[in-house]
Structures are given as C-alpha cells and as structure tokens.
Design an enzyme around this catalytic site. Structure first.
Site, PDB file in Angstrom:
ATOM      1  N   ASP A   8      51.010 -29.059  -1.402  1.00  0.00           N
ATOM      2  CA  ASP A   8      51.067 -27.849  -0.604  1.00  0.00           C
ATOM      3  C   ASP A   8      49.561 -27.431  -1.154  1.00  0.00           C
ATOM      4  O   ASP A   8      49.012 -27.905  -2.228  1.00  0.00           O
ATOM      5  CB  ASP A   8      52.041 -26.930  -0.919  1.00  0.00           C
ATOM      6  CG  ASP A   8      52.062 -25.509  -0.406  1.00  0.00           C
ATOM      7  OD1 ASP A   8      51.602 -25.611   0.765  1.00  0.00           O
ATOM      8  OD2 ASP A   8      52.253 -24.560  -1.317  1.00  0.00           O
ATOM      9  N   ASP A  10      48.527 -23.347  -0.762  1.00  0.00           N
ATOM     10  CA  ASP A  10      48.569 -22.026  -1.226  1.00  0.00           C
ATOM     11  C   ASP A  10      49.453 -21.791  -2.478  1.00  0.00           C
ATOM     12  O   ASP A  10      50.730 -22.318  -2.212  1.00  0.00           O
ATOM     13  CB  ASP A  10      48.939 -20.810  -0.382  1.00  0.00           C
ATOM     14  CG  ASP A  10      47.728 -20.893   0.841  1.00  0.00           C
ATOM     15  OD1 ASP A  10      46.612 -21.163   0.314  1.00  0.00           O
ATOM     16  OD2 ASP A  10      48.167 -20.343   1.834  1.00  0.00           O
TER      17      ASP A  10
END
Length: 241
Positions: A8, A10
């Site tokens: 991922d 953020d």
C-alpha cells in the site's frame, strides 16, 4: 525463487495520507465545509476531484503542488527497506496498490529515486488539464461489495499474479504490506504460505485481529510491523532460507 512484495502507499510507504497532505496548498491550509461534507463513503476519488477543482480555482499550480508533495515524510525505515529491495531485484518483484493517484506517487517516489524498485504501480490515473487543474479518475470497475467504488485491491493483486503465472513466474511467497481497511480484501486472497504485514495500531491490524476472534481467521501468516526495519529484517531471513 522469487517473492512478490505488494505495498500500500499512504501510511505504509509514506507516513501520511497524500490526498489530505495536498490540502496544505489550499488557502489557510483548509477546505470549505461544503467540500469537506460532500464526501460519501466509497466515493473518495470523486471527492478528491472536487478538492482539486477547488485548488485550481484558487490558483494553485502544478509546481506548488509538487513542491508540497515532495516534503511528505517516508515512514521510518522505509528508505532503507526500498534501498535493500532495489539491490535485490533478482529476488523480489515489487508493486504498489494504492488509493492515491499516479501524479502524487510519481512525484514522491522520485524524491528517493525509488521508481526502479517498483515493477508496477496500480493507482487512480491523474493528469493535469490544459487549464492546469489536476484531474483524477477511478482505477477500474469491479463488482466487489467490500471495496470502494474506484479500486478493489484484491482484484488488482489477483490479476497481476495470474498475468505473471502466464509468463512463467510463480511466486514462492507473496508478502502484502499495508495499513488500511481497504487492504483486508487483498489479504483474504493470500494463501497459507503467504504473509500479511499489517502496520501496528492501524485499521488493518485491528480487522485481522477481529477476524481471528470471530473464529474466521485469514489463511496466511501475519507479522505486524511498526517500521520498515522490521520488514527488512524479515526479508533478510526470507532470502537466507
């Protein structure tokens, strides 16, 4: 022997939310109530489209946005981790699956010269219009009821693994590294030999823990992390085995 690392972005690669960081470019670093209250669950990309229109209307240009985005901090230990992966690309394929956008991720990876680390980046496509406004689209269409409208990370992971398999690449292990609620869907795709790495204290860790308590644990192993150094230590053990 080849491993797939799926990240991922953020609050995983970077220690902030890139979409909310850009608000620092707005007048007084704030959004009007009308825009803030316009967000509907599962429709984040459309919401960010309105944010970008507001920034454009207030004269915020590409150069200013880039300057702001490149001040975003990487998560502790992440630059060491990405450097290590970059030096061992013969062992690791590496992808990003993110709810951010292509422009922000491109700028941020450029800061650390990390483009070479990642084989592919799957995120919402963004571009600057002729009038200098940043525009963003949904990454794809999907039928998953658990995921936001713009992106099902499981579908992305599944399709990538299938495509690699057709090209003769069968991964020894998939390692999924994330933090958020939308990372649970791809984690459920992982098999017994794979590993989920949720960030300590974040939503994904809590959801995985809840599933175990509800006696419906996920199939793969789970290793919680709080800095990139812990992930790096695991990868070093992995390639020694």
């Amino acid at each position: 022997m080849k491993f797939l690392l799926a990240f991922d972005f953020d609050y995983t690669v970077i220690d902030e939310n890139s979409d909310t960081w850009i608000v620092k470019c707005a007048p007084e670093e704030k959004l009007p109530i009308g825009i803030k209250s316009s967000y509907k669950k599962g429709h984040w990309t459309e919401y960010m489209g309105r944010v970008f229109i507001y920034l454009g209307d207030n004269g915020v240009k590409e150069a200013e946005m880039k300057r702001m985005m490149t001040t975003i901090p990487f998560t502790t230990g992440m630059t060491d981790l990405l450097g290590f992966i970059g030096m061992n690309k013969e062992l690791f394929d590496c992808i990003i699956i993110s709810d951010s956008n292509t422009v922000f991720i491109d700028w941020i990876l450029g800061v650390g010269n990390f483009h070479r680390v990642f084989d592919e980046v799957f995120t919402n496509p963004a571009t600057f219009s002729d009038t200098g406004y940043l525009t963003v689209q949904n990454f794809h269409d999907h039928s998953c009821v658990e995921c936001p409208k713009n992106l099902c990370k499981r579908k992305v992971l599944e399709e990538f693994v299938d495509k690699q398999l057709q090209q003769g690449v069968n991964y020894t292990q998939i390692v999924y590294i994330g933090d958020g609620g939308n990372d649970l869907c791809p984690v459920k795709f992982l098999k017994k030999n794979d590993i989920a790495m949720p960030r300590q204290g974040y939503t994904l860790e809590k959801l995985i823990s809840q599933m175990s308590q509800d006696l419906s644990p996920i199939e793969c192993s789970v290793l919680v992390w709080s800095s990139g150094i812990e992930i790096l230590s695991y990868l070093k053990i992995l390639i020694k085995e």
